[in-house]
Design a protein around this motif. Structure first.
Motif, mmCIF file in Angstrom:
data_model
loop_
_atom_site.group_PDB
_atom_site.id
_atom_site.type_symbol
_atom_site.label_atom_id
_atom_site.label_comp_id
_atom_site.label_asym_id
_atom_site.label_seq_id
_atom_site.Cartn_x
_atom_site.Cartn_y
_atom_site.Cartn_z
ATOM 1 N N GLY A 1 -5.542 3.178 -7.026
ATOM 2 C CA GLY A 1 -4.853 3.084 -5.742
ATOM 3 C C GLY A 1 -5.714 2.360 -4.716
ATOM 4 O O GLY A 1 -6.842 1.930 -4.997
ATOM 5 N N THR A 2 -5.191 2.268 -3.510
ATOM 6 C CA THR A 2 -5.876 1.499 -2.465
ATOM 7 C C THR A 2 -7.145 2.173 -1.964
ATOM 8 O O THR A 2 -7.986 1.516 -1.345
ATOM 9 N N GLY B 1 0.825 -1.209 0.000
ATOM 10 C CA GLY B 1 0.000 0.000 0.000
ATOM 11 C C GLY B 1 0.852 1.248 0.000
ATOM 12 O O GLY B 1 1.865 1.345 -0.698
ATOM 13 N N VAL B 2 0.453 2.236 0.801
ATOM 14 C CA VAL B 2 1.200 3.500 0.839
ATOM 15 C C VAL B 2 2.579 3.318 1.476
ATOM 16 O O VAL B 2 3.444 4.181 1.325
ATOM 17 N N GLU B 3 2.804 2.197 2.186
ATOM 18 C CA GLU B 3 4.093 1.961 2.829
ATOM 19 C C GLU B 3 5.125 1.364 1.877
ATOM 20 O O GLU B 3 6.299 1.260 2.230
ATOM 21 N N LEU C 1 -3.834 11.025 4.086
ATOM 22 C CA LEU C 1 -3.302 10.800 2.753
ATOM 23 C C LEU C 1 -4.086 9.674 2.092
ATOM 24 O O LEU C 1 -4.242 8.596 2.664
ATOM 25 N N TYR C 2 -4.570 9.929 0.875
ATOM 26 C CA TYR C 2 -5.314 8.935 0.102
ATOM 27 C C TYR C 2 -4.475 8.514 -1.100
ATOM 28 O O TYR C 2 -4.002 9.362 -1.864
ATOM 29 N N GLN C 3 -4.297 7.198 -1.262
ATOM 30 C CA GLN C 3 -3.592 6.705 -2.446
ATOM 31 C C GLN C 3 -4.622 6.506 -3.555
ATOM 32 O O GLN C 3 -5.519 5.673 -3.452
ATOM 33 N N LEU C 4 -4.490 7.283 -4.622
ATOM 34 C CA LEU C 4 -5.487 7.298 -5.681
ATOM 35 C C LEU C 4 -5.029 6.585 -6.946
ATOM 36 O O LEU C 4 -5.855 6.023 -7.674
ATOM 37 N N ILE C 5 -3.745 6.606 -7.230
ATOM 38 C CA ILE C 5 -3.208 5.933 -8.405
ATOM 39 C C ILE C 5 -2.001 5.088 -8.000
ATOM 40 O O ILE C 5 -1.122 5.571 -7.289
ATOM 41 N N ARG C 6 -1.983 3.830 -8.442
ATOM 42 C CA ARG C 6 -0.781 2.995 -8.411
ATOM 43 C C ARG C 6 -0.742 2.221 -9.725
ATOM 44 O O ARG C 6 -1.490 1.277 -9.929
ATOM 45 N N GLN C 7 0.119 2.654 -10.612
ATOM 46 C CA GLN C 7 0.162 2.081 -11.950
ATOM 47 C C GLN C 7 0.968 0.790 -11.995
ATOM 48 O O GLN C 7 2.023 0.697 -11.367
#
Length: 339
Positions: free
Chosen positions: A291-292, A181-183, A307-313
């Motif tokens: 993102g998550t 995730g964000v980590e 913090l919001y993760q919106l994109i993870r390509q």
């Protein structure tokens, strides 16, 4: 001072000559404590101490957290005390309930000093999130590290200081971290977009015609195209010093970026409320690049300031246009970060 590492990271050498950088400063300026009663340098004598400065929306700290959490779990029985000092960046990070919730959700069980007045920050003469300070059992700071990285070296220093203190159980094996995730670590090789803020005090590259209108309600528009690392507002927004707030329905933020991950620090302006949003990537639902905090169609909900993760390509990484639309008023945006 940074220690010299004569061999590749992760290979142990003879004891490093770590300088004495000063005495462990007072923690007495903390405005509160979580997971512990107040701690003092005198009460910590005999323990190796790792002090880490953080704020819960900082992406650089979030990517460091898995290692600090693992060190606390592995070495707490060997004489290490990990202390997190939460020094807030944004106004909502001063809220004790928000910090308490973040500590719980991020599975932080080591002591946390809340530092709303920056008193501990100033006592350490600190200037960065994240920052790590390593103190020996005599209460002397022997090493520090600013920012992400050097995790193997940092753990080797913990092991050395524990050995100097007489601990025989620290060993020399290093923790293995499966960060998700964000980590998860940033994709540094493809990262071409820097952090940017949406408040007028620190924003850069706002492409809406006419630029920022500080402190006043204003109807913004977006240009037909955005240059890389430029962003724009559409709709009726109020841009304050640290945040930009949507005043009416159907407001939009767009950003042209080059990175695997895109995050947005945001929250509802009215605590306790939730707001829907929709994310598009190059005008289309993100699908596998979501993102998550959103689904494949780009749908998500803002429920708290974080913090919001919106994109993870999944790759390959190229320039893209990100768009987030809020159908209802009351969204508050603070900063873009990338990874």
């Amino acid at each position: 001072m940074t220690a010299h590492w004569p061999v590749p990271a992760g290979l142990h050498t003879a004891s490093l000559r770590l300088p004495v950088e000063g005495e462990l400063p007072s923690l007495g300026g903390a405005t509160g404590w979580l997971n512990s009663p107040p701690l003092t340098p005198a009460g910590l004598r005999g323990n190796v101490v790792l002090v880490g400065f953080w704020t819960y929306t900082c992406i650089n700290w979030l990517r460091q957290l898995p290692y600090v959490r693992a060190w606390a779990g592995k070495y707490s029985g060997q004489g290490l005390v990990v202390i997190g000092v939460h020094t807030p960046e944004f106004p909502f990070e001063h809220n004790a309930d928000n910090v308490r919730q973040a500590v719980q959700e991020m599975r932080i069980d080591y002591p946390v000093a809340t530092d709303n007045n920056y008193s501990v920050w100033r006592a350490f003469d600190n200037h960065y999130w994240p920052a790590l300070y390593f103190a020996d059992a005599q209460g002397r700071i022997r090493h520090h590290h600013y920012g992400e990285g050097e995790y193997q070296q940092s753990e080797m220093i913990i092991q050395q200081l524990l050995a100097e203190a007489g601990s025989a159980g620290a060993g020399d094996d290093l923790v293995s971290v499966d960060a998700r995730g964000v980590e998860a670590p940033a994709d540094w090789d493809t990262l071409r977009s820097p952090e940017n803020y949406t408040g007028y005090d620190r924003t850069e590259n706002l492409a809406s015609p006419g630029g920022a209108v500080p402190g006043k309600t204003h109807v913004y528009a977006a240009p037909a195209e955005l240059r890389l690392n430029h962003w724009a507002l559409s709709g009726d927004w109020t841009m304050e010093e640290q945040a930009t707030t949507l005043n009416t329905a159907d407001g939009r933020i767009t950003c042209r970026f080059h990175a695997r991950d895109l995050h947005l620090v945001m929250g509802p302006a009215a605590p306790g409320t939730s707001l829907r949003f929709r994310v598009l990537l190059d005008g289309q639902p993100p699908g596998a690049a979501h993102g998550t905090d959103i689904d494949r169609q780009g749908n998500g909900t803002v429920t708290q300031p974080r913090l919001y993760q919106l994109i993870r390509q999944p790759g390959p990484i190229t320039d893209h246009t990100f768009e987030i639309t809020f159908p209802d008023p009351g969204a508050q945006a603070y900063a873009f970060t990338f990874g």
